[in-house]
Design an enzyme around this catalytic site. Structure first.
Site, PDB file in Angstrom:
ATOM      1  N   ARG A 199       0.749  -7.454   5.619  1.00  0.00           N
ATOM      2  CA  ARG A 199      -0.004  -8.859   5.802  1.00  0.00           C
ATOM      3  C   ARG A 199      -1.477  -8.639   5.834  1.00  0.00           C
ATOM      4  O   ARG A 199      -1.855  -9.446   6.093  1.00  0.00           O
ATOM      5  CB  ARG A 199       0.411  -9.574   6.820  1.00  0.00           C
ATOM      6  CG  ARG A 199       2.266  -8.976   6.304  1.00  0.00           C
ATOM      7  CD  ARG A 199       3.100 -10.278   8.368  1.00  0.00           C
ATOM      8  NE  ARG A 199       4.194 -10.478   7.286  1.00  0.00           N
ATOM      9  CZ  ARG A 199       4.840  -9.113   7.354  1.00  0.00           C
ATOM     10  NH1 ARG A 199       5.200  -7.904   8.133  1.00  0.00           N
ATOM     11  NH2 ARG A 199       6.430  -9.604   7.158  1.00  0.00           N
ATOM     12  N   TYR A 205       1.664  -8.219   0.111  1.00  0.00           N
ATOM     13  CA  TYR A 205       2.136  -9.430   0.244  1.00  0.00           C
ATOM     14  C   TYR A 205       1.168 -10.250  -0.508  1.00  0.00           C
ATOM     15  O   TYR A 205       1.494 -11.649  -0.901  1.00  0.00           O
ATOM     16  CB  TYR A 205       2.542 -10.514   1.034  1.00  0.00           C
ATOM     17  CG  TYR A 205       3.786 -10.078   1.943  1.00  0.00           C
ATOM     18  CD1 TYR A 205       5.723  -9.976   1.127  1.00  0.00           C
ATOM     19  CD2 TYR A 205       4.252  -9.077   3.046  1.00  0.00           C
ATOM     20  CE1 TYR A 205       6.347  -8.913   1.083  1.00  0.00           C
ATOM     21  CE2 TYR A 205       5.043  -8.908   3.911  1.00  0.00           C
ATOM     22  CZ  TYR A 205       6.086  -8.788   3.025  1.00  0.00           C
ATOM     23  OH  TYR A 205       7.238  -7.881   3.562  1.00  0.00           O
ATOM     24  N   GLU A 218       9.273  -6.384 -10.423  1.00  0.00           N
ATOM     25  CA  GLU A 218      10.289  -7.363  -9.931  1.00  0.00           C
ATOM     26  C   GLU A 218      10.539  -8.130 -10.237  1.00  0.00           C
ATOM     27  O   GLU A 218       9.536  -9.588 -10.296  1.00  0.00           O
ATOM     28  CB  GLU A 218       9.765  -7.140  -8.564  1.00  0.00           C
ATOM     29  CG  GLU A 218      11.641  -7.548  -7.680  1.00  0.00           C
ATOM     30  CD  GLU A 218      10.938  -7.347  -6.163  1.00  0.00           C
ATOM     31  OE1 GLU A 218      10.633  -6.666  -6.010  1.00  0.00           O
ATOM     32  OE2 GLU A 218      11.595  -7.816  -5.277  1.00  0.00           O
ATOM     33  N   ASP A 249      15.599  -7.197  -8.805  1.00  0.00           N
ATOM     34  CA  ASP A 249      16.630  -7.578  -7.608  1.00  0.00           C
ATOM     35  C   ASP A 249      17.411  -8.793  -7.407  1.00  0.00           C
ATOM     36  O   ASP A 249      17.172  -9.661  -8.182  1.00  0.00           O
ATOM     37  CB  ASP A 249      15.304  -8.407  -6.152  1.00  0.00           C
ATOM     38  CG  ASP A 249      15.404  -8.604  -4.976  1.00  0.00           C
ATOM     39  OD1 ASP A 249      16.514  -9.047  -4.724  1.00  0.00           O
ATOM     40  OD2 ASP A 249      14.753  -7.361  -3.875  1.00  0.00           O
ATOM     41  N   HIS A 263      17.312 -13.389   2.013  1.00  0.00           N
ATOM     42  CA  HIS A 263      18.289 -11.938   1.728  1.00  0.00           C
ATOM     43  C   HIS A 263      19.911 -12.164   2.774  1.00  0.00           C
ATOM     44  O   HIS A 263      19.178 -12.584   4.137  1.00  0.00           O
ATOM     45  CB  HIS A 263      17.472 -10.699   2.163  1.00  0.00           C
ATOM     46  CG  HIS A 263      16.456 -10.607   0.808  1.00  0.00           C
ATOM     47  ND1 HIS A 263      15.725  -9.327   1.440  1.00  0.00           N
ATOM     48  CD2 HIS A 263      15.645 -11.315  -0.164  1.00  0.00           C
ATOM     49  CE1 HIS A 263      14.757  -9.902   0.060  1.00  0.00           C
ATOM     50  NE2 HIS A 263      15.034 -10.592  -0.545  1.00  0.00           N
ATOM     51  N   GLU A 281      16.970  -4.520   1.058  1.00  0.00           N
ATOM     52  CA  GLU A 281      16.157  -4.950   1.731  1.00  0.00           C
ATOM     53  C   GLU A 281      16.785  -6.043   2.249  1.00  0.00           C
ATOM     54  O   GLU A 281      16.477  -7.336   2.530  1.00  0.00           O
ATOM     55  CB  GLU A 281      15.090  -5.884   0.735  1.00  0.00           C
ATOM     56  CG  GLU A 281      14.299  -4.292  -0.459  1.00  0.00           C
ATOM     57  CD  GLU A 281      13.369  -5.828  -0.762  1.00  0.00           C
ATOM     58  OE1 GLU A 281      12.289  -4.795  -1.022  1.00  0.00           O
ATOM     59  OE2 GLU A 281      14.189  -5.875  -1.901  1.00  0.00           O
TER      60      GLU A 281
END
Ligand code: ZN
Ligand code: MN
Ligand code: MN
Length: 284
Positions: free
Chosen positions: A43, A76, A149, A183, A235, A265
């Site tokens: 972050r 991120y 991804e 994913d 998720h 995850e």
């Protein structure tokens, strides 16, 4: 490098808190034989240099416990599709740094999202991603493979569809160093229904036709709290979300995926922890 390709490889995203080699201890303690980390605080733009003593321990523990492959996820903040010059330049810098750090850590795969075009249009966003990748792979010349991804396709996000990812991969000059990370949560909320055997089979066919299943190196195995085609990314524990157990059974029994490592995850809460999800996956 471990070559027992018949072993089911399952792991989770683990924390590097304390020192980076502790990530391996955490992975081992919950029965992972593969895992994913952030190489630094995800972050923040700031980061600590890798401590070479910790790096040595990290590599030793990986070998001792026969854990393979390890995966680093990009932080991120970088956005490889950004039309803002400053952010774009900084993002490329960040990609180069992570590629170099993976190499130091002996990590074979770096996972990245394609980013957001921030309203500037999908075409130009995709072209910026391609340029960013080509520049980074040329400048950081090692054997780390960058995995793109798929995302949930929220608003201006690039990379929600397999054909977009295939398009980018086709235009990367160093084809040995580019691949795909699927994913399952993102695919489902982006509009790929993976709730039945037949649908999973069709979607793998579509991946074969747009990207190539040989490019699929890692699967992020996550259920979804959000509905099919919702474009949202939250998720859920395996089998407890909107995809459900049938979808995961279909994925885990498909022969085309038998050699692909699965990385969870999923959340950690009172219903289940990482160990619980790993046990379930091995059961399925
Ligand atoms: Zn991701
Ligand atoms: Mn993921
Ligand atoms: Mn996600």
């Amino acid at each position: 490098m471990i070559t027992d390709k018949d072993t089911l490889r399952v792991g989770t995203h683990v924390s590097i808190a304390g020192s980076i080699d502790k990530a391996v201890d955490r992975a081992v303690s919950i029965g992972c034989n593969t895992f994913q980390i952030f190489s630094r605080n995800p972050r923040s733009w700031r980061m600590k240099e890798l401590n070479m003593d910790e790096v040595r321990k990290f590599k030793e523990k990986m070998i001792a416990h026969e854990i393979y492959p390890s995966v680093v996820h990009m932080p991120y903040l970088p956005n490889l599709a950004s039309p803002k010059k400053d952010l774009y330049t900084r993002s490329i810098e960040s990609l180069k740094i992570e590629l170099a750090r993976c190499n130091v850590l002996n990590v074979p795969y770096l996972v990245t999202h394609l980013g957001s075009h921030l309203g500037s249009g999908e075409r130009s966003g995709i072209e910026r991603v391609i340029d960013a990748i080509n520049e980074s792979l040329t400048e950081v010349d090692n054997e780390v493979v960058l995995l793109l991804e798929n995302t949930s396709g929220y608003k201006n996000d690039v990379g929600g569809r397999f054909d977009e990812i295939g398009y980018v991969i086709d235009r990367v000059s160093d084809e040995k160093r580019i691949g795909f990370c699927l994913d399952t949560c993102h695919a489902f909320t982006a509009g790929y229904d993976i709730r039945t055997d037949q649908n999973v089979s069709n979607i793998l066919e579509e991946i074969e036709n747009t990207i190539g299943l040989d490019k699929l190196k890692i699967i992020h195995l996550n259920d979804s709290k959000e509905e099919f085609n919702s474009k949202k990314d939250i998720h859920e524990h395996i089998g407890l979300g909107m995809i459900g157990l049938n979808g995961f059974k279909a994925i885990l029994k498909d022969n085309r995926l038998s050699k692909v490592p699965f990385i969870l995850e999923t959340p950690i809460d009172e219903r289940r922890d990482d160990l619980g999800n790993i046990r379930l996956v091995r059961l399925l």
